[in-house]
Design a protein around this motif. Structure first.
Motif, PDB file in Angstrom:
ATOM      1  N   GLY A 276       0.778  -1.236   0.000  1.00 35.76           N
ATOM      2  CA  GLY A 276       0.000   0.000   0.000  1.00 35.76           C
ATOM      3  C   GLY A 276       0.798   1.269   0.000  1.00 35.76           C
ATOM      4  O   GLY A 276       0.258   2.339   0.334  1.00 35.76           O
ATOM      5  N   GLY A 277       2.076   1.225  -0.380  1.00 31.78           N
ATOM      6  CA  GLY A 277       2.891   2.427  -0.416  1.00 31.78           C
ATOM      7  C   GLY A 277       2.682   3.238  -1.680  1.00 31.78           C
ATOM      8  O   GLY A 277       2.003   2.823  -2.630  1.00 31.78           O
ATOM      9  N   ILE A 284      12.195   5.375  -3.511  1.00 30.99           N
ATOM     10  CA  ILE A 284      13.155   5.498  -2.407  1.00 30.99           C
ATOM     11  C   ILE A 284      13.604   4.116  -1.932  1.00 30.99           C
ATOM     12  O   ILE A 284      14.780   3.906  -1.595  1.00 30.99           O
ATOM     13  N   ALA A 285      12.682   3.142  -1.908  1.00 29.51           N
ATOM     14  CA  ALA A 285      13.059   1.781  -1.534  1.00 29.51           C
ATOM     15  C   ALA A 285      14.044   1.189  -2.534  1.00 29.51           C
ATOM     16  O   ALA A 285      14.969   0.452  -2.154  1.00 29.51           O
ATOM     17  N   MET A 286      13.877   1.532  -3.813  1.00 31.36           N
ATOM     18  CA  MET A 286      14.843   1.064  -4.821  1.00 31.36           C
ATOM     19  C   MET A 286      16.227   1.641  -4.549  1.00 31.36           C
ATOM     20  O   MET A 286      17.244   0.926  -4.623  1.00 31.36           O
ATOM     21  N   ALA A 287      16.273   2.925  -4.218  1.00 30.84           N
ATOM     22  CA  ALA A 287      17.568   3.555  -3.940  1.00 30.84           C
ATOM     23  C   ALA A 287      18.237   2.951  -2.712  1.00 30.84           C
ATOM     24  O   ALA A 287      19.453   2.694  -2.704  1.00 30.84           O
ATOM     25  N   SER A 288      17.446   2.704  -1.673  1.00 28.40           N
ATOM     26  CA  SER A 288      18.025   2.102  -0.473  1.00 28.40           C
ATOM     27  C   SER A 288      18.505   0.674  -0.735  1.00 28.40           C
ATOM     28  O   SER A 288      19.511   0.236  -0.163  1.00 28.40           O
ATOM     29  N   LEU A 331       5.294  10.003   1.596  1.00 27.67           N
ATOM     30  CA  LEU A 331       5.568   8.579   1.801  1.00 27.67           C
ATOM     31  C   LEU A 331       5.420   8.262   3.274  1.00 27.67           C
ATOM     32  O   LEU A 331       5.460   9.151   4.125  1.00 27.67           O
ATOM     33  N   ASP A 332       5.271   6.983   3.543  1.00 31.54           N
ATOM     34  CA  ASP A 332       5.235   6.493   4.914  1.00 31.54           C
ATOM     35  C   ASP A 332       6.527   5.718   5.165  1.00 31.54           C
ATOM     36  O   ASP A 332       6.794   4.721   4.478  1.00 31.54           O
ATOM     37  N   ILE A 403      -0.941   3.897   9.793  1.00 27.42           N
ATOM     38  CA  ILE A 403      -0.175   3.942   8.554  1.00 27.42           C
ATOM     39  C   ILE A 403      -1.155   4.088   7.387  1.00 27.42           C
ATOM     40  O   ILE A 403      -2.087   3.289   7.230  1.00 27.42           O
ATOM     41  N   LYS A 404      -0.945   5.116   6.577  1.00 28.02           N
ATOM     42  CA  LYS A 404      -1.819   5.365   5.437  1.00 28.02           C
ATOM     43  C   LYS A 404      -1.379   4.507   4.262  1.00 28.02           C
ATOM     44  O   LYS A 404      -0.235   4.575   3.810  1.00 28.02           O
ATOM     45  N   THR A 405      -2.289   3.711   3.794  1.00 23.40           N
ATOM     46  CA  THR A 405      -2.011   2.815   2.675  1.00 23.40           C
ATOM     47  C   THR A 405      -2.966   3.088   1.530  1.00 23.40           C
ATOM     48  O   THR A 405      -4.036   3.686   1.700  1.00 23.40           O
TER      49      THR A 405
END
Length: 561
Positions: A276-277, A284-288, A331-332, A403-405
């Motif tokens: 749900g992101g 950002i998850a790809m970069a990390s 983002l969350d 958490i907002k999804t």
């Protein structure tokens, strides 16, 4: 002539004239029938008299229970039944052998079918596995030492590539049996493999190998599985098998490092969207994930222990997510961290450890569970360290309870599962021909996941049921694709791993000290879900065994008997 009074004692019988007087009973010696020598008209020596049957009641208990003393009279039913009886003349007849019922009962108590010190037939361990009933190669080499050394090299390679203890044991047993080596015993303990050869008519010896490194190479496991299958089919000699094993060990992995790093990034982005992101959170998850790949590469080059490498990776993922949140990006951070740490979770180790524990390898299971637990704790340490560092700079607090999804359609979620699992399989270096089957099994698992959530199985029951279905389908499919079950099942269950629950629990433990017990409970719930997933994979594998080709061949062989 007057009759004379007899001087004989009272009770003596009078004899007529010309007959010998009757002897008194008390004057006769005690002579048995076996001591009477009847020799009429024959000069041949008398045959030895048959010994009188020995009564069971006159023997010690251990002798009476042997039931091999003598054969009772066929007409004496009581003697055959082992019961005491009385004849018509009033003579008591004792049984000449023990009661069969009593013998059987006592035999179950005192006699063991398989004494603890008796050597077991290791080939029986292959029943229910893909290597059941190996065919002995008639052209095998007579050098037993070289055959055992080849089996040791094979087992070492299997352990290094991540195979379970049962897979290692059955492979070594099947190979040695097919190459004509018997009287072999083996022991697999976490990172060591010990083979003991003790024939009854030759000198015995033992060989030991310790595996000090490991690597993710599911494609190598597939090639080793094919090699063992060809050996037990009887078409590969030992020299050819040694050459093929060396070729497998030197063969490069199917995907280069840059493609593995890309697969890790794609998986993180797809999983962030799956839970749900936002699209920015996925980027950002790809970069990390790219940063995590670089940390792992340099950690391996500098020989940094895995614990610190994983801690640094989880710290980097959490720090990047918190930086984006402090910059007011849409983002969350909890969702971003969940996608970034998911591939760091030791899902494959948990599956192998549970499989070893269920299949009777407790020491190996404890070692692998401890290793997986250390990896789990390294992730927790990295997340908590990042949270503490940001708290020192008075950073904005993250609300992990709300958490907002985003709710995406089911077809899009199914597409994300397929993309994520293919990317995860690439990071595990699986065989190219198994990418689509792995994704297909994961898609089946996701459909079952949707149904279980609609039924209301709960957050712990749903992963257990879904992983059982995945384990069953993986075993059924790998039986036809000639590959290990773990290669398909381990990547296919990754979409159910509780990465979000781990981050939420760690945030509560670090910042909400008044509710620390709630955070600890959620942390143990996350660990319980991972164990439920691993146990479901093993249960599905076990349930599918009767449907495998080896089980069908065994049933046909039994019917032909």
């Amino acid at each position: 002539m007057a009759q004379q009074q007899s001087d004989e004692p009272e009770g003596q019988v009078e004899q007529s004239a010309g007959q010998d007087p009757a002897p008194a009973v008390s004057a006769l010696p005690l002579v048995t029938t076996n001591q009477i020598n009847v020799n009429v008209g024959s000069q041949e020596p008398d045959p030895e008299p048959a010994p009188e049957p020995v009564r069971a009641s006159a023997l010690p208990p251990t002798t009476a229970l042997s039931a091999t003393l003598t054969t009772a009279d066929a007409d004496d039913a009581g003697s055959w039944l082992g019961q005491m009886s009385i004849t018509d003349e009033g003579v008591t007849v004792y049984p000449q052998r023990a009661n069969p019922v009593a013998r059987r009962l006592l035999a179950k108590i005192w006699v063991s079918d398989a004494p603890p010190t008796q050597a077991l037939n290791l080939v029986d361990r292959l029943q229910g596995t893909p290597y059941a009933n190996p065919k002995v190669n008639e052209e095998h080499d007579a050098s037993t030492r070289r055959t055992i050394e080849f089996a040791l090299d094979l087992g070492e390679t299997l352990i290094r590539y991540g195979a379970g203890a049962l897979e290692v044991e059955t492979s070594v047993i099947a190979v040695t049996a097919a190459l004509g080596v018997s009287h072999l015993d083996m022991d697999t303990t976490n990172q060591s493999l010990h083979l003991n050869y003790s024939p009854p008519d030759a000198e015995s010896f033992s060989v030991l190998r310790v595996v000090r490194s490991s690597t993710a190479n599911y494609a190598g496991l597939v090639l080793l599985h094919e090699l063992v299958s060809d050996i037990i089919a009887g078409g590969v000699s030992r020299q050819t098998a040694v050459s093929r094993l060396k070729k497998i060990q030197r063969q490069p992995k199917p995907f280069p490092r840059w493609l593995v790093a890309t697969g890790r990034s794609v998986f993180a982005a797809a999983f962030v969207l799956f839970i749900g992101g936002t699209w920015l959170g996925a980027l950002i998850a790809m970069a990390s994930s790219v940063l995590v790949s670089e940390i792992g590469k340099y950690g391996s080059r500098w020989r940094v222990p895995e614990f610190f490498t994983i801690s640094a990776s989880s710290f980097a993922v959490t720090a990047i997510a918190l930086l984006g949140f402090q910059a007011n990006a849409p983002l969350d951070p909890a969702l971003v961290v969940s996608g970034g740490i998911l591939l760091l979770l030791p899902s494959g180790k948990f599956v192998s450890a549970l499989q070893d524990a269920i299949n009777g390898f407790p020491v190996t299971a404890i070692g692998r569970l401890f290793s997986a637990g250390l990896t789990y704790m390294a992730i927790v340490v990295g997340i908590s360290a990042a949270l503490v560092v940001f708290s020192l700079f008075d950073a904005s607090a993250v609300d992990v309870h709300e958490i907002k999804t985003i709710d995406y359609p089911i077809w899009f979620m199914a597409l994300l599962v397929v993309i994520a699992i293919i990317a995860a399989a690439v990071t595990e270096q699986t065989a190219r021909r198994l990418l689509l089957p792995t994704a297909g099994i994961a898609l089946l698992g996701y459909l079952v996941f949707v149904v279980m959530e609609a039924v209301g199985m709960g957050e712990r029951g749903t992963p257990a049921v879904v992983s059982t279905v995945i384990g069953f389908a993986a075993r059924y499919l790998t039986d036809r694709l000639n590959s290990p079950q773990l290669v398909l099942a381990a990547p296919a269950v990754m979409f159910m791993l509780p990465g979000l629950m781990i981050f939420r629990a760690m945030y509560v433990i670090v910042f909400e000290t008044t509710n620390m017990s709630g955070g600890l409970v959620e942390m143990f719930n996350a660990l319980g879900i991972m164990l439920a997933i691993a146990g479901g994979v093993v249960l599905g594998d076990t349930l599918c065994r009767p449907l495998t080709s080896s089980a069908r061949r065994e049933r046909r062989r039994i019917r032909r008997r």
